[in-house]
Design an enzyme around this catalytic site. Sequence first.
Site, PDB file in Angstrom:
ATOM      1  N   LYS A   1     -30.934 -18.421 -22.811  1.00  0.00           N
ATOM      2  CA  LYS A   1     -31.014 -16.969 -22.602  1.00  0.00           C
ATOM      3  C   LYS A   1     -31.703 -16.245 -23.754  1.00  0.00           C
ATOM      4  CE  LYS A   1     -28.813 -16.581 -18.636  1.00  0.00           C
ATOM      5  NZ  LYS A   1     -29.547 -16.114 -17.446  1.00  0.00           N
TER       6      LYS A   1
ATOM      7  N   GLU B   1     -27.254  -6.629 -17.629  1.00  0.00           N
ATOM      8  CA  GLU B   1     -26.140  -7.075 -16.800  1.00  0.00           C
ATOM      9  C   GLU B   1     -25.688  -8.430 -17.321  1.00  0.00           C
ATOM     10  OE1 GLU B   1     -29.220  -7.783 -16.193  1.00  0.00           O
ATOM     11  OE2 GLU B   1     -29.105  -9.916 -15.712  1.00  0.00           O
TER      12      GLU B   1
ATOM     13  N   SER C   1     -29.857 -26.575 -20.056  1.00  0.00           N
ATOM     14  CA  SER C   1     -30.116 -25.167 -20.352  1.00  0.00           C
ATOM     15  C   SER C   1     -29.062 -24.533 -21.243  1.00  0.00           C
ATOM     16  CB  SER C   1     -30.227 -24.379 -19.043  1.00  0.00           C
ATOM     17  OG  SER C   1     -29.072 -24.574 -18.262  1.00  0.00           O
TER      18      SER C   1
END
Lengths: 389, 262
Positions: free
Chosen positions: A84, A106, A372
Amino acid sequence: MIQRRFGAFGGQYVPETLMETLVELEEAYRRARQDPTFLRRLSFYLTEYAGRETPLTYCANLSHDLGCRVYLKREDLLHGGAHKINNTLGQGLLAEFMGKRRLIAETGAGQHGVATAMAGAVLGLPVEVYMGEVDTERQRLNVYRMRLLGATVHPVASGTRTLKDAVNEAMRDWVTNVRGTHYLIGSCVGPHPFPSIVRDFQSVIGEETRQQVLEREGRLPDMIVACVGGGSNAAGMFAPFIGAGPALVGVEAAGAGLGTPRHGASICGGSPGIFQGAFSYLLQDGDGQVRETHSVAAGLDYPGVGPEHASWKESGAVRYEAVTDREALDAFRYLSRREGIIPALESAHAVAYACRAAADLGPDGILVINLSGRGDKDVPDVARMDGVA
Amino acid sequence: MSRLAAAFADRDGPVFVGFLVAGDPDPAMSLAVAKTMIDAGAGILEVAIPFSDPMADGPIIQQAHERALAAGMTPDAAFDLVQAIRGYAPVPVVLFTYANIVFRQGWERFAARAAGAGADALLVVDLPPEESGDLAAAAARHGLDLIRLIAPTTSAARRRRVLAGASGFVYLVAVEGVTGVRDDLPAYLADLIRTVRQETRLPLAVGFGVSRPGHVQAIAAAGADAVVVGSAITRIIGEHPDGGTKMLQAVGDYVAAMVGRP
């Protein structure tokens, strides 16, 4: 030129109030990509702050078990524990470049919220995060983490009180405060140009992987596997490999099973629809109402998917498969025991599918799994499932 | 002349556009709300087909969408409601919704059904002109106006493009934000109305935040032809969970006060 649509998919399905801002954003992004200072700053933060480049780890034990050469792309080792941060640093710097001094985001489980709070803290931009009430209760520690990083967290009480409602609320904030605020969207979803921007900022994953695997193996992999919720880690991994040879597989959340209503597989179990600014695949009922979703992995518990994935599905450039909660949990435990790496439950979906598909590649086959994120955030939940308080 | 054009041509003071979510609080009662608004002086009705994710709406109207869906409202039943309104009075009906509801029916089929039920215009809030080609063509085939919006953030250059394809009336969004009840309208609104008034010959309707008789007067004085009121009416419905005559009375009194009827 940035693509407004990916084949039939994408577009800008937003209220009029946002249209000029999306044009401005596209313009600014086009300029930023040519701007040496912007690029230098992005490179600096990715290297010195986030910890790039990440290793491509050869996994001897998995390779032995699965019968091919298995590599993990280690996005779990980034600052914050997931991919992220690639996007939040990129968009944070883009906001700065545009002179927007306030970030909103969000978050579902809280990973993107935390990554945005980190980027905001280090860049000196105030951050407000929208998070469904159900999620703020499920992920109290991440709420605290965001607050510790200086962000304000707004619980969202509308709709299903989960990620999709947090996106709606962030959009409402943006419509209201559009002139000074950048909406730092967390995946390759939403109206154009967001899907392209997020894919580009995440493409560092695929670009590094390409170089690393060429150095080690002298050729491209046979198969690359990544999990798909909104789809940003997969988009970033796949983009540099589209049409280049490797079989690309996006793995969605089959939850309790694709035959049940309890899953998050927008492509494998949904149909085309217009949602949160884009035309893509969507989990919806016959009237077009958006369905509730389920996955053991909060990051895959979302009814939509990035429009570029929808186009890759249509063109056949990427194959999409789905893995159940149970298979993902098995893979979570398997990778932990066998390689000493606890994967995020999202990433465990990719590991689970890789275990299923590896046998077909043969002993010389090269398989890359995008890891990830790391699984520390999921340990309390899995411990509870195992009866450990 | 279309029903919509006639509503503006015959007007005596600004036209009151009353908004309701079809099926709020339940399908039968929302027909009673529509009739009450018509009886109290609403010149146009804006009827929303509820959607699970009403991104452009503030909390009051979001809750109305939720109430209507919980009461089992569907697009089919919303077309029935429009037909029932059409049977009651010749008031123009603008059918409002979000893009996915229309897409799911099919652009052409949706327009055909809306026209068949007696609607006069469509307004799809998350379908800007750039995305509305298919629906605009379908609407034109079925004699429906497709209402376009202008926001305070819409630049002059963009306004020219938006207005070039507009029909029926132009919907001017009064605030930067979502729908909701506001005590004060923004200071720039009167100038914005005057500016847009110069840019189009179509009737101009102003909505978002409009909730008081004083707002109506100010908007009319600046040169607009209509006001759209949604949240203030929807709030009355939400405040009467038992529904019934008290709620209808309150809605009727409110609309009458807004249109300036004694």
